[in-house]
Design a protein around this motif. Sequence first.
Motif, PDB file in Angstrom:
ATOM      1  N   CYS A 176     -55.272   0.185  14.418  1.00 33.14           N
ATOM      2  CA  CYS A 176     -55.159   1.466  15.122  1.00 33.14           C
ATOM      3  C   CYS A 176     -55.920   1.381  16.438  1.00 33.14           C
ATOM      4  N   LYS A 177     -55.337   1.944  17.480  1.00 36.29           N
ATOM      5  CA  LYS A 177     -55.989   1.977  18.785  1.00 36.29           C
ATOM      6  C   LYS A 177     -55.829   3.365  19.391  1.00 36.29           C
ATOM      7  N   GLN A 178     -56.808   3.747  20.202  1.00 31.72           N
ATOM      8  CA  GLN A 178     -56.709   5.035  20.880  1.00 31.72           C
ATOM      9  C   GLN A 178     -55.671   4.934  21.986  1.00 31.72           C
ATOM     10  N   PHE A 179     -54.913   6.011  22.153  1.00 29.77           N
ATOM     11  CA  PHE A 179     -53.808   6.055  23.115  1.00 29.77           C
ATOM     12  C   PHE A 179     -54.254   5.602  24.506  1.00 29.77           C
ATOM     13  N   SER A 180     -55.418   6.080  24.933  1.00 26.87           N
ATOM     14  CA  SER A 180     -55.901   5.776  26.283  1.00 26.87           C
ATOM     15  C   SER A 180     -56.277   4.316  26.461  1.00 26.87           C
ATOM     16  N   ASP A 181     -56.484   3.582  25.354  1.00 26.80           N
ATOM     17  CA  ASP A 181     -56.864   2.177  25.440  1.00 26.80           C
ATOM     18  C   ASP A 181     -55.665   1.249  25.605  1.00 26.80           C
ATOM     19  N   ILE A 182     -54.490   1.742  25.284  1.00 29.55           N
ATOM     20  CA  ILE A 182     -53.301   0.878  25.317  1.00 29.55           C
ATOM     21  C   ILE A 182     -52.239   1.378  26.283  1.00 29.55           C
ATOM     22  N   THR A 183     -52.494   2.515  26.937  1.00 29.75           N
ATOM     23  CA  THR A 183     -51.551   3.078  27.906  1.00 29.75           C
ATOM     24  C   THR A 183     -52.317   3.686  29.078  1.00 29.75           C
ATOM     25  N   THR A 184     -51.590   3.913  30.164  1.00 27.41           N
ATOM     26  CA  THR A 184     -52.082   4.799  31.226  1.00 27.41           C
ATOM     27  C   THR A 184     -51.082   5.940  31.319  1.00 27.41           C
ATOM     28  N   SER A 185     -51.558   7.138  31.525  1.00 30.63           N
ATOM     29  CA  SER A 185     -50.659   8.293  31.529  1.00 30.63           C
ATOM     30  C   SER A 185     -51.141   9.333  32.525  1.00 30.63           C
ATOM     31  N   ARG A 186     -50.183  10.119  32.985  1.00 33.54           N
ATOM     32  CA  ARG A 186     -50.537  11.233  33.848  1.00 33.54           C
ATOM     33  C   ARG A 186     -49.390  12.242  33.858  1.00 33.54           C
ATOM     34  N   LEU A 187     -49.722  13.490  34.176  1.00 33.31           N
ATOM     35  CA  LEU A 187     -48.718  14.537  34.336  1.00 33.31           C
ATOM     36  C   LEU A 187     -48.093  14.430  35.717  1.00 33.31           C
ATOM     37  N   GLY A 188     -46.909  15.030  35.859  1.00 39.32           N
ATOM     38  CA  GLY A 188     -46.179  14.971  37.112  1.00 39.32           C
ATOM     39  C   GLY A 188     -46.644  15.992  38.130  1.00 39.32           C
ATOM     40  N   LYS A 189     -45.855  16.139  39.179  1.00 39.10           N
ATOM     41  CA  LYS A 189     -46.209  17.008  40.291  1.00 39.10           C
ATOM     42  C   LYS A 189     -45.947  18.464  39.954  1.00 39.10           C
ATOM     43  N   MET A 190     -46.888  19.316  40.342  1.00 36.67           N
ATOM     44  CA  MET A 190     -46.724  20.759  40.169  1.00 36.67           C
ATOM     45  C   MET A 190     -45.588  21.259  41.056  1.00 36.67           C
ATOM     46  N   LEU A 191     -44.697  22.066  40.488  1.00 43.11           N
ATOM     47  CA  LEU A 191     -43.613  22.657  41.258  1.00 43.11           C
ATOM     48  C   LEU A 191     -44.148  23.897  41.970  1.00 43.11           C
ATOM     49  N   ASP A 192     -44.211  23.845  43.284  1.00 48.34           N
ATOM     50  CA  ASP A 192     -44.760  24.937  44.087  1.00 48.34           C
ATOM     51  C   ASP A 192     -43.750  25.306  45.160  1.00 48.34           C
ATOM     52  N   ALA A 193     -43.003  26.378  44.916  1.00 46.34           N
ATOM     53  CA  ALA A 193     -41.926  26.771  45.822  1.00 46.34           C
ATOM     54  C   ALA A 193     -42.431  27.073  47.229  1.00 46.34           C
ATOM     55  N   LYS A 194     -43.663  27.550  47.345  1.00 51.78           N
ATOM     56  CA  LYS A 194     -44.196  27.944  48.656  1.00 51.78           C
ATOM     57  C   LYS A 194     -44.350  26.743  49.582  1.00 51.78           C
ATOM     58  N   HIS A 195     -44.536  25.553  49.013  1.00 53.90           N
ATOM     59  CA  HIS A 195     -44.762  24.371  49.830  1.00 53.90           C
ATOM     60  C   HIS A 195     -43.515  23.486  49.939  1.00 53.90           C
ATOM     61  N   GLN A 196     -42.374  24.014  49.551  1.00 51.29           N
ATOM     62  CA  GLN A 196     -41.136  23.251  49.654  1.00 51.29           C
ATOM     63  C   GLN A 196     -40.451  23.558  50.983  1.00 51.29           C
ATOM     64  N   ILE A 197     -40.429  22.569  51.866  1.00 55.64           N
ATOM     65  CA  ILE A 197     -39.810  22.798  53.178  1.00 55.64           C
ATOM     66  C   ILE A 197     -38.544  21.967  53.357  1.00 55.64           C
ATOM     67  N   GLY A 198     -38.234  21.127  52.376  1.00 55.28           N
ATOM     68  CA  GLY A 198     -36.971  20.399  52.387  1.00 55.28           C
ATOM     69  C   GLY A 198     -36.901  19.214  53.322  1.00 55.28           C
ATOM     70  N   THR A 199     -38.035  18.719  53.797  1.00 58.84           N
ATOM     71  CA  THR A 199     -38.015  17.606  54.749  1.00 58.84           C
ATOM     72  C   THR A 199     -37.997  16.242  54.071  1.00 58.84           C
ATOM     73  N   CYS A 200     -38.449  16.179  52.837  1.00 59.78           N
ATOM     74  CA  CYS A 200     -38.451  14.888  52.114  1.00 59.78           C
ATOM     75  C   CYS A 200     -38.121  15.153  50.645  1.00 59.78           C
ATOM     76  N   LYS A 201     -36.894  15.626  50.417  1.00 61.20           N
ATOM     77  CA  LYS A 201     -36.479  16.015  49.071  1.00 61.20           C
ATOM     78  C   LYS A 201     -35.996  14.809  48.268  1.00 61.20           C
ATOM     79  N   TYR A 202     -36.435  14.788  47.004  1.00 60.40           N
ATOM     80  CA  TYR A 202     -36.024  13.731  46.082  1.00 60.40           C
ATOM     81  C   TYR A 202     -35.767  14.351  44.706  1.00 60.40           C
TER      82      TYR A 202
END
Length: 363
Positions: A176-202
């Motif tokens: 058995c191993k702790q999740f953080s010892d065998i992986t790297t993880s992170r949450l994605g980008k916060m969706l913030d409509a106020k800062h969406q200007i459409g100049t680099c949309k993906y």
Amino acid sequence: MKLKLEDVCERGSSSLKQSDILGMTGDYPIYGASGYIGNVDFYHQEKPYVAIVKDGAGIGRTTFHTAKSSVIGTMQYLLPKDNVLPKYLYYVVGHMHLEKYFSGATIPHIYFKDYKSEEFNYDSLDKQKNIVEILGRCEKVISARKRELELLDSLIKARFVEMFGDVIHNDRKWECKQFSDITTSRLGKMLDAKHQIGTCKYPYLANFNVQWFRFELGNLNEMDFNEKDREEFCLEDGDLLVCEGGEIGRCAVWHNQVKKCYFQKALHRVRCNQNIILPDYLSWWFKYNCENGGFAAIEGAKATISHLTGAKMKMLDVTVPPIELQEQFVDFIKHVDKSKVVVQKALDEAQLLFDSLMQKYFG
């Protein structure tokens, strides 16, 4: 011949709540917005009928129900008149674009009075019978193909248990191993409509795009990702995308299905140390835990846990069989996936035929 919906059906309603039928048993099925709930000792409709979800989740979804059954209050009865077959009415309503009649900002609703004047191409009863028979055959094929896919997934599930045992209680005594010892993880980008200007949309993946072992990619949303964001939130081959909320732990392995794709905050991106653990094994490890209460052991979690936070996920204890055994399991998945590709193609063809026939009959 054009008729209005109100010419072929009447509205019925139900005041039943799901709490009203808790613990009840009987011979008659009862349904809600998500489908069959259980059996009760009463029924509201003597003949077959159509129901539509009138508010909340699944609003507008149309379902067909057999005689001597009922629905709860989130559903609305559409009771066929003598000039229409119940199943034909189901197809008619299912082909209508009722979303234009949705109202309400917080909890959307749909009312019969708003869509009862919707027109459709009406056929004689004899032609209705023919249409219902043809569409019914298509639906049986579609249902059979979906069942095949379910059985293939069940085959992988059975193989997982055969090879690795109960990975929650670790009855095979794997390391058995702790999740953080065998992986790297992170949450994605916060969706913030106020800062969406459409100049680099993906395009990006949201929670609803990630299903068990697959991705729904036909409706990808887009938002701005600047150069720093693109480096931080990029997806790479072999990344495991795990849902933080909703059905927590639901996950699938990314294989660059879309070039230059990113991910939203509702998802964890997990990158495995593949010398120790493989993403395909880990995805089925999540599945086993989700189906067998494995996440109840997370510190501070309750049975009704709604979020698998990054901190809680990093603390998970993961059963890690030998990498050679994991590789054997992944090879088995690849063989089954080849069969799934064939079945999925047949399913897609059957669905395309059904959709084209619906368009032909109902315009």
